[in-house]
Design an enzyme around this catalytic site. Sequence first.
Site, PDB file in Angstrom:
ATOM      1  N   ALA A   1      22.038  42.585  52.608  1.00  0.00           N
ATOM      2  CA  ALA A   1      22.695  42.611  51.302  1.00  0.00           C
ATOM      3  C   ALA A   1      23.722  41.494  51.194  1.00  0.00           C
ATOM      4  O   ALA A   1      24.540  41.316  52.090  1.00  0.00           O
ATOM      5  CB  ALA A   1      23.379  43.957  51.089  1.00  0.00           C
ATOM      6  N   ASP A   2      23.664  40.748  50.087  1.00  0.00           N
ATOM      7  CA  ASP A   2      24.734  39.797  49.821  1.00  0.00           C
ATOM      8  C   ASP A   2      25.785  40.483  48.952  1.00  0.00           C
ATOM      9  O   ASP A   2      25.692  41.679  48.683  1.00  0.00           O
ATOM     10  CB  ASP A   2      24.184  38.527  49.159  1.00  0.00           C
ATOM     11  N   SER A   3      26.774  39.735  48.495  1.00  0.00           N
ATOM     12  CA  SER A   3      27.864  40.396  47.778  1.00  0.00           C
ATOM     13  C   SER A   3      27.419  40.908  46.409  1.00  0.00           C
ATOM     14  O   SER A   3      27.968  41.883  45.903  1.00  0.00           O
ATOM     15  CB  SER A   3      29.072  39.467  47.651  1.00  0.00           C
TER      16      SER A   3
END
Lengths: 136, 90
Positions: free
Chosen positions: A89-91
């Site tokens: 997951a990225d931000s």
Amino acid sequence: MASIATSASTSLQARPRQLVIGAKQVKSFSYGSRSNLSFNLRQLPTRLTVYCAAKPETVDKVCAVVRKQLSLKEADEITAATKFAALGADSLDTVEIVMGLEEEFGIEMAEEKAQSIATVEQAAALIEELLLEKAK
Amino acid sequence: MGASKLSGMQKQVLSLYRGFLRAARSRPIEDRKRIEMIVSTEFRHNSKEVDRKNFQYIEYLLRLGTKQLDQLKSPAIVSLSSIKVVTSKT
């Protein structure tokens, strides 16, 4: 503003689970380099903290939302200590996870707190804190 | 990447993204899904394309996005023909 530096260790057993809730608003903090997905001694952010055990059902629900949001397979393991980043997951994904959790539990998370959430247990702890406040 | 310390500008971007998702939530389900798809695509496209050091352009995109979010929140807008939202790498 003085803060107390703390560290905590978590039992290797499935229970009891120790979770950390920030006692005051967290502006920002950072973790060290990528860590293993295991229950080890962890360096926690410098801040006041209190400990409580989030209910297993809350953690399970959080895991379900995360799994759905990131389109993970059943085979992918998620535990309380799992970091969203470790799941790819990225931000932006993390924002979506938090929004999904808000809907699932019928709560609203303050922006600053929401931005500091990086693991399942952090999410579960904050959710239970908010549910308690809501019940008053 | 991930749970690293967020710069002020990154927080603004995430805050804007959150704002769009919240605004979409109050829409009928069809509209909502379309809005979420468009917003997600645009944010992710720009997170890849925009140089994170190009602060001037990022600020421009943030202002543009904020304006578009305000429009989206307006009850006067019944339908969205298209909505282009752009912002920076996160």
